[in-house]
Design an enzyme around this catalytic site. Structure first.
Site, PDB file in Angstrom:
ATOM      1  N   ARG A   1       0.830  -1.203   0.000  1.00 13.13           N
ATOM      2  CA  ARG A   1       0.000   0.000   0.000  1.00 13.13           C
ATOM      3  C   ARG A   1       0.865   1.255   0.000  1.00 13.13           C
ATOM      4  O   ARG A   1       2.008   1.220   0.473  1.00 13.13           O
ATOM      5  CB  ARG A   1      -0.955   0.022   1.183  1.00 13.13           C
ATOM      6  CG  ARG A   1      -0.317  -0.233   2.527  1.00 13.13           C
ATOM      7  CD  ARG A   1      -1.316  -0.938   3.464  1.00 13.13           C
ATOM      8  NE  ARG A   1      -0.786  -1.098   4.808  1.00 13.13           N
ATOM      9  CZ  ARG A   1      -0.054  -2.144   5.178  1.00 13.13           C
ATOM     10  NH1 ARG A   1       0.287  -3.081   4.303  1.00 13.13           N
ATOM     11  NH2 ARG A   1       0.378  -2.252   6.426  1.00 13.13           N
TER      12      ARG A   1
ATOM     13  N   CYS B   1      -5.541  21.795  11.926  1.00 15.48           N
ATOM     14  CA  CYS B   1      -5.563  21.283  13.300  1.00 15.48           C
ATOM     15  C   CYS B   1      -4.238  21.644  13.953  1.00 15.48           C
ATOM     16  O   CYS B   1      -3.172  21.434  13.363  1.00 15.48           O
ATOM     17  CB  CYS B   1      -5.712  19.764  13.290  1.00 15.48           C
ATOM     18  SG  CYS B   1      -7.045  19.223  12.222  1.00 15.48           S
TER      19      CYS B   1
HETATM   20  S1  SF4 Z   1      -4.452  19.973   9.474  1.00 14.65           S
HETATM   21 FE1  SF4 Z   1      -5.908  18.481  10.343  1.00 14.65          FE
HETATM   22  S2  SF4 Z   1      -7.102  17.810   8.603  1.00 14.65           S
HETATM   23 FE2  SF4 Z   1      -5.291  18.795   7.780  1.00 14.65          FE
HETATM   24  S3  SF4 Z   1      -3.813  17.122   7.458  1.00 14.65           S
HETATM   25 FE3  SF4 Z   1      -3.429  18.007   9.475  1.00 14.65          FE
HETATM   26  S4  SF4 Z   1      -4.612  16.741  10.902  1.00 14.65           S
HETATM   27 FE4  SF4 Z   1      -5.432  16.353   8.841  1.00 14.65          FE
END
Ligand code: SF4
Length: 427
Positions: free
Chosen positions: A115, A128
């Site tokens: 994979r 995030c």
């Molecule tokens: S910012 Fe949040 S949604 Fe975007 S890749 Fe990072 S963890 Fe995932």
């Protein structure tokens, strides 16, 4: 729907439900945060410093879930920057999972035998604060180029062992449906690719993105699997439930990856409640991740033992399919390593001693005269590379194994012996 009143500029219901409106109206500066969180002048200034290093973007929808008066609100902690992001922890790394190191071409990581991970964009609807890919997500200079994606697809075509392609980013669902379809179609055309997986946080942070149009497109390319990223029960709303239902109704198996985060969900009761909400919405809790060693997120990390403690409170205490696998994604490219409480206490040739979740200790009587039932008429393993070119412990335990030990590179005893032999040889 009370939260929508925060947005004075909403004139019609359709605006809120339009994912492009959500994207256009994201909160991207510390000045815009006032209406969502009570921040002192000092906090605002320090938040701005963190934004300068890792961008902020919060959809109006996700911002509407913040409890303005609670500085420990789990929604707030995941989306509003914290000056602690500027501190470099002793274990911090730019690329702890070695994704760039295991990359044969830009945007593609080939670590596991069958994979690959294909990064199709570096943008997300919301950034995030605990993101493991902070080194590239939201960085305008690291945008995924079409030429890179074409090269990555050529690589997949040239490697028939690859049967599972995970599209991630950034968040693939920030791409237009047409653009995403172009990529999915090219991957689906490769005969040896059995499964296409998509990692997305949009059902959590911008559920309006799960439109009928998107779902109709995805359905054409089954088997498509989707992994979402809910971290806290408060992320479940009518809108997120509707988004998940649309995906499940389209026959898409849904999994969820939760990151264990200090002060947000590092509690067995929270994780159990989250698991129950997930399965009620037809989402299988898939992984509970130990927080990675990415730069600027040490303040979110817990000890590994916290995850073990949570697993102890889940296994046996709730339905097996509501229990995620707790994993440490090993630094340096070791991949996901499951970590469990210990349930096997001892073993003899006739009995295995186990304990259950209640502390009951019991024995499992081993079968008498067991021999593997491998027969000459069964051909399942015959062409398998796991048999002819084994990896890891399979080198010791598979039926054709010739090796009797695996010795790590740089073993001191072997080095010493080699030096001694070299000296003897020179004399
Ligand atoms: S910012 Fe949040 S949604 Fe975007 S890749 Fe990072 S963890 Fe995932």
């Amino acid at each position: 729907m009370k939260q929508k009143l925060l947005f004075a500029n909403i004139t019609e219901e359709s605006n809120w439900s339009d994912w492009r409106w959500q994207l256009r109206n994201r909160i991207m500066s510390s000045d815009e945060l006032d209406q969502y969180a009570n921040l002192s002048v000092y906090e605002k200034a320090s938040i701005q410093k963190a934004i300068d290093v890792f961008p902020m973007a919060i959809t109006p929808y996700y911002a509407s879930l913040i409890n303005k008066d609670d500085s420990t609100c789990p929604i707030r902690m995941q989306c509003i920057p914290n000056p602690k992001e500027l501190i470099k922890g002793s274990g911090d790394m730019d690329d702890p999972l070695h994704e760039d190191g295991d990359s044969p071409c830009p945007g593609l990581t080939h670590r596991y035998p069958d994979r690959v991970l294909l990064l199709v964009t570096n943008e997300c609807s919301m950034y995030c604060r605990h993101c493991t890919r902070k080194r590239k997500v939201g960085d305008n200079e690291k945008v995924s180029k079409d030429s890179d994606i074409i090269k990555a697809i050529e690589y997949i075509k040239a490697h028939p062992d690859i049967r599972d392609v995970l599209l991630s980013g950034g968040d693939p669902f920030v791409l237009s449906t047409n653009r995403l379809e172009q990529i999915i179609r090219r991957v689906r055309e490769i005969p040896h690719v059995q499964v296409i997986r998509i990692g997305t946080r949009t059902p959590v942070v911008m559920p309006q993105r799960i439109t009928d149009h998107l779902v109709k497109m995805l359905k054409k390319y089954h088997p498509i699997w989707i992994n979402t990223h809910f971290n806290h029960p408060r992320e479940f709303t009518e809108e997120s439930a509707r988004a998940l239902a649309k995906l499940a109704d389209a026959g898409i198996p849904l999994g969820n990856q939760t990151v264990l985060l200090k002060g947000i969900n590092d509690c067995a009761f929270i994780i159990k409640k989250l698991a129950h909400l997930l399965v009620s919405n037809r989402v299988r809790p898939y992984y509970l991740y130990q927080c990675d060693l990415s730069r600027g997120i040490e303040h979110f990390r817990t000890p590994v033992s916290k995850g073990v403690e949570i697993m102890e409170a889940l296994i046996g205490h709730t339905s097996g399919f509501a229990v995620p696998t707790f994993v440490v994604d090993a630094p340096g490219g070791g991949g996901k390593i499951p970590v469990l409480p210990n349930y096997q206490l001892s073993s003899t040739s006739t009995k295995t001693v186990l304990r259950n979740y209640e502390g009951v200790i019991c024995i499992y009587e081993e079968p008498a005269n067991y021999n593997s039932s491998c027969s000459s008429t069964c051909n399942v393993c015959k062409g398998s590379s796991a048999l002819h070119d084994p990896i890891g412990l399979q080198k010791l335990i598979n039926p054709n194994a010739k090796m009797v030990s695996l010795i790590p590179e740089g073993n001191r005893r072997k080095k010493r012996l080699k030096i001694y032999k070299d000296i003897l040889h020179d004399n």
